[in-house]
Design an enzyme around this catalytic site. Structure first.
Site, short mmCIF file in Angstrom:
data_model
loop_
_atom_site.label_atom_id
_atom_site.label_comp_id
_atom_site.label_asym_id
_atom_site.label_seq_id
_atom_site.Cartn_x
_atom_site.Cartn_y
_atom_site.Cartn_z
N GLY A 23 79.08 26.05 -101.31
CA GLY A 23 78.60 25.96 -102.69
C GLY A 23 79.50 26.61 -103.72
O GLY A 23 80.65 26.97 -103.46
N GLU A 58 90.79 34.03 -90.15
CA GLU A 58 90.19 34.00 -88.81
C GLU A 58 90.48 32.68 -88.12
O GLU A 58 90.16 32.51 -86.94
CB GLU A 58 88.68 34.25 -88.91
CG GLU A 58 87.83 33.05 -89.31
CD GLU A 58 87.93 32.64 -90.78
OE1 GLU A 58 88.68 33.29 -91.53
OE2 GLU A 58 87.26 31.67 -91.17
N CYS A 101 87.49 33.77 -98.58
CA CYS A 101 87.09 32.49 -99.16
C CYS A 101 85.99 32.64 -100.22
O CYS A 101 86.29 33.10 -101.31
CB CYS A 101 86.74 31.49 -98.07
SG CYS A 101 87.16 29.81 -98.61
N HIS A 145 91.52 30.99 -94.62
CA HIS A 145 90.74 31.51 -93.48
C HIS A 145 91.63 32.22 -92.47
O HIS A 145 92.13 31.59 -91.53
CB HIS A 145 89.95 30.38 -92.84
CG HIS A 145 88.78 29.98 -93.68
ND1 HIS A 145 87.54 30.54 -93.53
CD2 HIS A 145 88.70 29.13 -94.72
CE1 HIS A 145 86.72 30.03 -94.44
NE2 HIS A 145 87.40 29.17 -95.17
N ASN A 197 89.72 26.00 -96.28
CA ASN A 197 88.53 25.18 -96.52
C ASN A 197 87.85 25.63 -97.80
O ASN A 197 86.92 26.42 -97.77
CB ASN A 197 87.56 25.30 -95.35
CG ASN A 197 86.24 24.63 -95.67
OD1 ASN A 197 86.20 23.71 -96.48
ND2 ASN A 197 85.17 25.08 -95.04
N GLY A 222 81.53 30.98 -97.37
CA GLY A 222 80.23 30.33 -97.53
C GLY A 222 80.32 29.07 -98.38
O GLY A 222 81.34 28.80 -99.00
N PHE A 273 86.59 25.33 -104.55
CA PHE A 273 86.65 26.11 -105.79
C PHE A 273 87.83 27.07 -105.65
O PHE A 273 88.34 27.28 -104.55
CB PHE A 273 85.36 26.92 -105.99
CG PHE A 273 84.16 26.06 -106.29
CD1 PHE A 273 83.77 25.80 -107.60
CD2 PHE A 273 83.41 25.51 -105.26
CE1 PHE A 273 82.67 25.00 -107.88
CE2 PHE A 273 82.30 24.70 -105.53
CZ PHE A 273 81.93 24.46 -106.84
N1 LIG Z 1 85.06 28.41 -97.00
C1 LIG Z 1 84.51 28.91 -98.08
O1 LIG Z 1 84.07 30.05 -98.13
C2 LIG Z 1 84.36 27.98 -99.26
C3 LIG Z 1 84.05 28.68 -100.56
C4 LIG Z 1 83.49 27.75 -101.63
N2 LIG Z 1 82.24 27.18 -101.21
C5 LIG Z 1 84.50 26.67 -101.96
O2 LIG Z 1 84.31 25.53 -101.60
O3 LIG Z 1 85.50 26.95 -102.55
#
Ligand SMILES: NC(=O)CC[C@H](N)C(=O)O
Length: 375
Positions: A240, A352, A266, A350, A308, A238, A311
């Site tokens: 943020g 997936e 992630c 990821h 991706n 997700g 953080f």
């Molecule tokens: N792909 C994600 O779940 C990204 C997680 C979080 N938002 C970050 O940028 O680290």
């Protein structure tokens, strides 16, 4: 005549190009992604909410767009920045060109700029806020002011913004090899998947493991989920700042106490770290690509993975009951861990893919195995 567009960065850099999507304005954090393919999956990945994505591969749009290669129901990235969009899209599945697709979704996008220079700036200075203006009259000073007014992703809770409004069952089944029909594998496990901005290919791969999946909104309390008596709980990717998702951190603490099989990807991995008392930090420019080498510390294998994130969990802050399972071979950062006293594990990249290589898809087998053992 092409419609003018410009991109301004908070550091004062300005790039002039032309519009290849909707006209108007958009602001966000500018990040670069090094994947050579998969622009439609990238655009529709909810993890890119409030981010302007630049692709380092210079030709974007070659294969057009279609109805199948989406990772959520709409375009989620706040904007797109590319070197060049070919005039013709060519693929048997293409139903629409990339510019038409972007316009239909109201996404402001710019082409014709030096994306190598842009990426070098982001690598040197770290992720920067930016603003794209596209239209007949574009003013660099106005764009700079808008870029500088972007608050940044630190402290921003976006999971509760992009999540599903209501609980639903994932019934799509699994793609057959013809890529157009689906089959329904026998259902062995009941899994509740938290949607913090979940990608569809995660749900597909869970279904392939025989999971009967109920997707729940980000703020669903743990008690409600435990009342469904799941065999396992999944924490999705997700957008943020993970540290801002206090509701998800609290729910995950409850699942850890309940010793229920738990798998996080992630943002889900970061939330599991936070629930264990670890800290997360903002990386300089993060990991966004489809060719990142990761080492599996159990057997020494090197896996090429899709990534991706901006953080990361600080491994120095992990408690003693955590075993690090994966590390990035690009910068040594933490990529995965498992608990030594609970059926719980997670991965920062990821597995997936979509887009990306499938080397680390075995983590989905591991989740199924954990649920089997917990029976
Ligand atoms: N792909 C994600 O779940 C990204 C997680 C979080 N938002 C970050 O940028 O680290």
């Amino acid at each position: 005549m092409p419609i003018p567009a410009l991109l301004a960065l908070e550091d004062g850099s300005v790039f002039h190009g032309h519009a290849v999507g909707a006209t108007g304005e958009t602001t966000g954090e500018v990040v670069f992604n090094t994947a050579m393919t998969g622009y439609q999956e990238i655009l529709t990945d909810p993890s890119y909410s409030r981010q302007l994505v630049t692709l380092t591969y210079p030709h974007i749009g070659n294969t057009g767009c279609n109805a199948e290669d989406v990772e959520s129901e709409t375009v989620q990235a706040a904007g797109l920045i590319v070197r060049d969009v070919p005039r013709r899209a060519s693929n048997w599945r293409s139903s629409e060109s990339l510019p038409d697709y972007l316009k239909r979704h109201g996404i402001v996008a710019i082409a014709g700029i030096d994306t190598r220079r842009l990426t070098r700036i982001l690598r040197d200075k770290g992720a920067l806020a930016g603003c794209i203006l596209a239209g007949e009259q574009v003013d660099a000073e106005a764009a700079l002011a808008k870029a500088r007014a972007f608050p940044g992703l630190n402290g921003m809770d976006l999971a509760k913004v992009v999540t599903t409004a209501r609980t639903y069952a994932w019934n799509e089944g699994v793609y057959n090899l013809d890529k157009t029909t689906f089959s329904q594998p026998a259902r062995r496990f009941k899994v509740v998947a938290y949607d913090f901005g979940v990608k569809r290919n995660i749900l597909r791969l869970l279904a392939e493991q025989g999971c009967d999946i109920t997707v729940v909104p980000a703020q669903t309390p743990a008690t409600e989920v435990l009342a469904m008596k799941p065999d396992g709980v999944f924490l999705s990717n997700g957008p943020g700042d993970p540290a801002a998702c206090d509701y998800a951190i609290a729910a995950t603490k409850t699942f850890l106490e309940a010793k229920i099989p738990l798998f996080g990807i992630c943002l889900g991995h970061q939330i599991m770290g936070l629930a264990l008392g670890a800290k997360t930090l903002k990386m300089k420019f993060g990991h966004h690509g489809a060719n990142h080498p990761v080492k599996d510390l159990d057997d020494g294998r090197v896996l090429i993975t899709s990534q991706n994130h901006g953080f990361a969990v600080d491994p120095a802050t992990l408690p003693a009951n955590v075993r690090v399972t994966h590390n990035s071979l690009f910068d040594g950062s933490l990529q995965g861990f498992a608990l030594t006293d609970r059926p719980a594990f997670c991965f920062q990249g990821h597995p997936e893919a979509s887009p990306g290589p499938h080397d680390i898809g075995y983590l989905f087998d591991r989740f199924a195995q954990l649920m089997q053992e917990a029976r």
